[in-house]
Design a protein around this motif. Structure first.
Motif, PDB file in Angstrom:
ATOM      1  N   THR A 429      28.833  42.799  58.101  1.00  0.00           N
ATOM      2  CA  THR A 429      27.619  43.366  58.680  1.00  0.00           C
ATOM      3  C   THR A 429      27.108  42.479  59.799  1.00  0.00           C
ATOM      4  O   THR A 429      27.016  41.262  59.662  1.00  0.00           O
ATOM      5  CB  THR A 429      26.532  43.515  57.602  1.00  0.00           C
ATOM      6  OG1 THR A 429      27.061  44.274  56.520  1.00  0.00           O
ATOM      7  CG2 THR A 429      25.307  44.203  58.162  1.00  0.00           C
ATOM      8  N   GLY A 430      26.741  43.094  60.895  1.00  0.00           N
ATOM      9  CA  GLY A 430      26.238  42.334  62.031  1.00  0.00           C
ATOM     10  C   GLY A 430      27.318  41.647  62.837  1.00  0.00           C
ATOM     11  O   GLY A 430      27.015  40.775  63.657  1.00  0.00           O
ATOM     12  N   GLY A 431      28.570  42.022  62.630  1.00  0.00           N
ATOM     13  CA  GLY A 431      29.664  41.420  63.380  1.00  0.00           C
ATOM     14  C   GLY A 431      30.079  42.272  64.562  1.00  0.00           C
ATOM     15  O   GLY A 431      29.749  43.461  64.652  1.00  0.00           O
ATOM     16  N   VAL A 432      30.818  41.670  65.473  1.00  0.00           N
ATOM     17  CA  VAL A 432      31.287  42.378  66.662  1.00  0.00           C
ATOM     18  C   VAL A 432      32.277  43.473  66.273  1.00  0.00           C
ATOM     19  O   VAL A 432      32.313  44.544  66.884  1.00  0.00           O
ATOM     20  CB  VAL A 432      31.916  41.380  67.653  1.00  0.00           C
ATOM     21  CG1 VAL A 432      32.561  42.116  68.825  1.00  0.00           C
ATOM     22  CG2 VAL A 432      30.872  40.403  68.161  1.00  0.00           C
ATOM     23  N   GLY A 433      33.078  43.217  65.238  1.00  0.00           N
ATOM     24  CA  GLY A 433      34.057  44.213  64.825  1.00  0.00           C
ATOM     25  C   GLY A 433      33.427  45.522  64.395  1.00  0.00           C
ATOM     26  O   GLY A 433      33.903  46.606  64.746  1.00  0.00           O
ATOM     27  N   MET A 510      23.227  47.569  65.573  1.00  0.00           N
ATOM     28  CA  MET A 510      24.364  46.891  64.957  1.00  0.00           C
ATOM     29  C   MET A 510      24.752  45.577  65.608  1.00  0.00           C
ATOM     30  O   MET A 510      25.636  44.881  65.094  1.00  0.00           O
ATOM     31  CB  MET A 510      25.585  47.821  64.972  1.00  0.00           C
ATOM     32  CG  MET A 510      25.404  49.099  64.205  1.00  0.00           C
ATOM     33  SD  MET A 510      26.946  50.002  64.025  1.00  0.00           S
ATOM     34  CE  MET A 510      27.916  48.830  63.089  1.00  0.00           C
ATOM     35  N   ARG A 511      24.147  45.191  66.710  1.00  0.00           N
ATOM     36  CA  ARG A 511      24.602  43.972  67.382  1.00  0.00           C
ATOM     37  C   ARG A 511      24.366  42.739  66.517  1.00  0.00           C
ATOM     38  O   ARG A 511      23.415  42.687  65.737  1.00  0.00           O
ATOM     39  CB  ARG A 511      23.898  43.818  68.727  1.00  0.00           C
ATOM     40  CG  ARG A 511      22.443  43.392  68.644  1.00  0.00           C
ATOM     41  CD  ARG A 511      21.819  43.433  70.036  1.00  0.00           C
ATOM     42  NE  ARG A 511      20.509  42.816  70.097  1.00  0.00           N
ATOM     43  CZ  ARG A 511      19.375  43.391  69.754  1.00  0.00           C
ATOM     44  NH1 ARG A 511      19.389  44.636  69.295  1.00  0.00           N
ATOM     45  NH2 ARG A 511      18.230  42.741  69.844  1.00  0.00           N
ATOM     46  N   PRO A 512      25.239  41.736  66.642  1.00  0.00           N
ATOM     47  CA  PRO A 512      25.030  40.489  65.893  1.00  0.00           C
ATOM     48  C   PRO A 512      23.734  39.799  66.311  1.00  0.00           C
ATOM     49  O   PRO A 512      23.185  40.069  67.382  1.00  0.00           O
ATOM     50  CB  PRO A 512      26.256  39.642  66.265  1.00  0.00           C
ATOM     51  CG  PRO A 512      27.273  40.620  66.748  1.00  0.00           C
ATOM     52  CD  PRO A 512      26.502  41.733  67.384  1.00  0.00           C
ATOM     53  N   PHE A 513      23.271  38.914  65.453  1.00  0.00           N
ATOM     54  CA  PHE A 513      22.037  38.187  65.731  1.00  0.00           C
ATOM     55  C   PHE A 513      22.187  37.363  67.008  1.00  0.00           C
ATOM     56  O   PHE A 513      23.190  36.679  67.213  1.00  0.00           O
ATOM     57  CB  PHE A 513      21.693  37.273  64.547  1.00  0.00           C
ATOM     58  CG  PHE A 513      20.454  36.454  64.772  1.00  0.00           C
ATOM     59  CD1 PHE A 513      19.199  37.037  64.705  1.00  0.00           C
ATOM     60  CD2 PHE A 513      20.549  35.097  65.061  1.00  0.00           C
ATOM     61  CE1 PHE A 513      18.050  36.285  64.915  1.00  0.00           C
ATOM     62  CE2 PHE A 513      19.412  34.345  65.271  1.00  0.00           C
ATOM     63  CZ  PHE A 513      18.153  34.941  65.200  1.00  0.00           C
ATOM     64  N   ASN A 514      21.179  37.461  67.873  1.00  0.00           N
ATOM     65  CA  ASN A 514      21.144  36.706  69.130  1.00  0.00           C
ATOM     66  C   ASN A 514      22.323  37.070  70.036  1.00  0.00           C
ATOM     67  O   ASN A 514      22.842  36.232  70.781  1.00  0.00           O
ATOM     68  CB  ASN A 514      21.142  35.198  68.860  1.00  0.00           C
ATOM     69  CG  ASN A 514      20.595  34.411  70.050  1.00  0.00           C
ATOM     70  OD1 ASN A 514      19.818  34.928  70.850  1.00  0.00           O
ATOM     71  ND2 ASN A 514      21.015  33.163  70.182  1.00  0.00           N
ATOM     72  N   PHE A 515      22.747  38.330  69.965  1.00  0.00           N
ATOM     73  CA  PHE A 515      23.858  38.816  70.788  1.00  0.00           C
ATOM     74  C   PHE A 515      23.338  39.996  71.599  1.00  0.00           C
ATOM     75  O   PHE A 515      23.158  41.089  71.073  1.00  0.00           O
ATOM     76  CB  PHE A 515      25.026  39.246  69.890  1.00  0.00           C
ATOM     77  CG  PHE A 515      26.273  39.628  70.637  1.00  0.00           C
ATOM     78  CD1 PHE A 515      27.268  38.703  70.871  1.00  0.00           C
ATOM     79  CD2 PHE A 515      26.453  40.925  71.100  1.00  0.00           C
ATOM     80  CE1 PHE A 515      28.431  39.068  71.546  1.00  0.00           C
ATOM     81  CE2 PHE A 515      27.597  41.291  71.774  1.00  0.00           C
ATOM     82  CZ  PHE A 515      28.589  40.362  71.998  1.00  0.00           C
ATOM     83  N   ASP A 516      23.068  39.763  72.869  1.00  0.00           N
ATOM     84  CA  ASP A 516      22.506  40.794  73.739  1.00  0.00           C
ATOM     85  C   ASP A 516      23.540  41.237  74.769  1.00  0.00           C
ATOM     86  O   ASP A 516      24.478  40.502  75.106  1.00  0.00           O
ATOM     87  CB  ASP A 516      21.258  40.291  74.458  1.00  0.00           C
ATOM     88  CG  ASP A 516      20.070  40.146  73.524  1.00  0.00           C
ATOM     89  OD1 ASP A 516      19.892  41.035  72.675  1.00  0.00           O
ATOM     90  OD2 ASP A 516      19.337  39.143  73.627  1.00  0.00           O
ATOM     91  N   THR A 517      23.348  42.443  75.272  1.00  0.00           N
ATOM     92  CA  THR A 517      24.174  42.994  76.333  1.00  0.00           C
ATOM     93  C   THR A 517      23.275  43.385  77.504  1.00  0.00           C
ATOM     94  O   THR A 517      22.054  43.245  77.444  1.00  0.00           O
ATOM     95  CB  THR A 517      24.951  44.224  75.831  1.00  0.00           C
ATOM     96  OG1 THR A 517      24.005  45.259  75.483  1.00  0.00           O
ATOM     97  CG2 THR A 517      25.785  43.878  74.605  1.00  0.00           C
TER      98      THR A 517
END
Length: 565
Positions: A429-433, A510-517
């Motif tokens: 959960t919360g992973g890039v995959g 669904m993005r991981p924590f502290n992972f922005d686009t």
């Protein structure tokens, strides 16, 4: 002339084809892929049998659920009328009339597809709000105060309808233009010979023949409207998508979010059903080989000027004006974090988009090739099931993935804890995959359409020739099909890449924590009313979105037509 024409037949024809063993594992892999695509939808459907937290669903049903239903219906009605008027009107003008600028407008009318709806919402808010340049210029010019005039509020349901209509009308335009060019050109001339005016010919001949294409374009536009989160959230419009996000993050009730997602999915299924029923048993066939269509009617004077303005209006409103505003804001001030932070955001967006594009194209090739070799009902069902993802909003897919993935995470964590004595936390959960999985489920249809189109142009005789030379299915795919599918595969990957770059709801959930686009950065800054800073990331998304449109515009300019994915 008795030379036998059947000599090469035994080595190439059906006998060799029947003896050639088909890979048994290929349909199994295609079926598993279809199940993986359907899994999030099935998970959301199963949520109907789960219990939401005490009082949550009752609270939603008694307070916001009626607003969700009414607002969604108004959005669908308004956007349907808007995209129909803009798309059909502009397609009819450029295909049946000659006026100044027609050749340029014919391909340029596709450009608003590069502008995400939520980016449009941000730019028009900056342009039309009370302190924006439009209202400021009005007050300075006429000496007005706030109480002296009324100005429409862009952050409203009507404003959302306008944004969606300006961005999504190219779906209708592309399909209607192709229908007007390819269908019943001779019928138009016959209608004129019978004394019908151009307007009567449009209403009584061209429009009925183009109806399936128009309805299909409207259905695509409405599905995009139902899937949107950024626009309606920023405008404060209460829809099922905003309700799903609120139930999941604000109320912390995944079952309530899933049940709202199922209600939204019901709207999508109803839309698809109405689109299918609208066709009924009608079939439209072109009985002539002629493809040039009827001669264009030349327009002169004020009529020509009006036609040019009518086509220029949606282009200006949907691309030129917001693009100019974004360019001005980015060059004048832009994002103060532009630099390493911006490069990190771009790297995240490009990495996710590339990964999703590669996986989607690979799976599309697998399913398309399996359907080519195995034409049974089960394979056809798997092919259709794998293509359902595009009809499902990203927020629904995100919820449908998070529910089973979270349960699997807890199961794996318990197993690891039994073996090692320490709980590893959430592994999936919360992973890039998981995020790439959501993208592939959502946009696999776009890749399948391009790949299937390419496979359809490869004659079965090439397969038979490869088999007669002793090539296995894998060798045939590698040596025969892939070289011929290079252009289709590139188009498929490019379409998925651009869609993922613009995707917001699934990324937010669904993005991981502290992972922005770039998409989430644009949404975050705009939500904080930092519109000027959001312009840099928004402009980058638009510029990248122009790449596949260059290919579509070339097809439009060459007269072959294009259909939105």
């Amino acid at each position: 002339m008795t030379v036998s024409l059947t000599v090469p037949t035994p080595s190439v024809d059906t006998g060799a084809v029947r003896r050639w063993p088909r890979p048994a594992g290929l349909p199994l892999l295609a079926g598993l892929t279809a199940l993986a695509v359907l899994a999030p939808i099935l998970a959301v459907a199963m949520s109907l049998f789960g219990g939401a937290q005490a009082g949550t669903w009752a609270h939603l049903a008694s307070t916001v659920l009626p607003d969700y239903i009414v607002t969604t219906l108004w959005l669908c009605l308004g956007v349907g009328l808007g995209v129909s008027a803009l798309g059909v009107g502009s397609a009819w003008l450029v295909t049946r009339h000659a006026f100044p600028g027609r050749a340029t407008l014919e391909w340029a009318l596709v450009l608003p597809l590069a502008m995400p709806a939520y980016v449009m919402a941000y730019t028009y808010t900056d342009l039309l709000q009370f302190v924006g340049p439009v209202q400021t210029a009005l007050r300075e010019t006429f000496g007005w105060t706030r109480a002296d005039y009324w100005f429409p509020d862009v952050r409203s349901t009507g404003g959302a309808v306008a944004m969606f209509s300006l961005v999504l009308y190219p779906y209708v335009y592309l399909l209607a233009r192709t229908a007007f060019l390819e269908r019943a050109g001779g019928m138009i001339e016959v209608a004129r010979s019978l004394g019908l005016t151009p307007w009567q010919g449009f209403l009584r001949v061209s429009l009925p023949l183009a109806r399936p294409a128009i309805v299909g374009g409207v259905a695509l536009a409405l599905m995009e409207t139902l899937a949107d989160f950024g626009t309606v959230s920023y405008f404060g419009v209460q829809t099922f998508t905003t309700g799903i996000y609120r139930a999941w993050f604000s109320l912390g009730d995944r079952h309530a979010a899933a049940q709202l997602a199922m209600a939204l999915l019901g709207f999508v299924m109803l839309l698809l059903l109405l689109e299918r029923l609208s066709r009924g048993g009608r079939r439209f066939h072109e009985t002539t080989l002629r493809r040039s269509g009827a001669a264009r009617v030349p327009l002169h004077g004020a009529t020509a000027l009006l036609a040019t303005l009518a086509c220029l209006l949606p282009l200006a409103g949907g691309f030129l004006l917001p693009g100019g505003v974004l360019m001005h804001m980015a060059l004048s001030e832009g994002d103060t974090q532009f630099g390493l932070r911006f490069l990190t955001l771009a790297q995240h967006s490009v990495t996710l988009a590339l990964a999703a594009a590669v996986v989607a194209v690979a799976l599309a090739l697998l399913i398309g090739y399996a359907a080519r070799l195995h034409r049974g009902r089960l394979m056809a069902l798997a092919h259709r099931g794998a293509g359902l993802g595009y009809a499902v909003p990203g927020s629904v897919i995100a919820v449908g993935i998070l529910i089973p993935v979270t349960q699997l995470d807890h199961l794996l964590g318990d197993l690891v804890e039994r073996w090692s004595g320490a709980h590893p936390g959430l592994l999936l959960t919360g992973g890039v995959g998981a995020l790439v999985y959501a993208y592939v489920v959502r946009y696999l249809t776009a890749a399948m359409q391009a790949v299937d189109d390419g496979l359809g142009r490869i004659t079965p005789n090439m397969d038979a020739a490869a088999r007669s030379l002793g090539h296995s299915p894998a060798q045939t795919l590698w040596r025969v099909h892939l070289p011929l599918l290079r252009g289709s595969a590139l188009t498929a990957g490019l379409l998925v890449f651009i869609d993922v770059m613009k995707e917001l709801p699934a990324t937010l959930v669904m993005r991981p924590f502290n992972f922005d686009t770039l998409a989430t950065q644009t949404y975050t800054l705009a939500s904080d009313e930092r519109l000027t800073e959001a312009s840099t990331a928004a402009l980058a998304i638009v510029v990248v979105g122009l790449l596949p449109l260059v290919l579509i515009c070339r097809q439009v300019a060459s007269g072959r037509g294009a259909a939105g994915h």
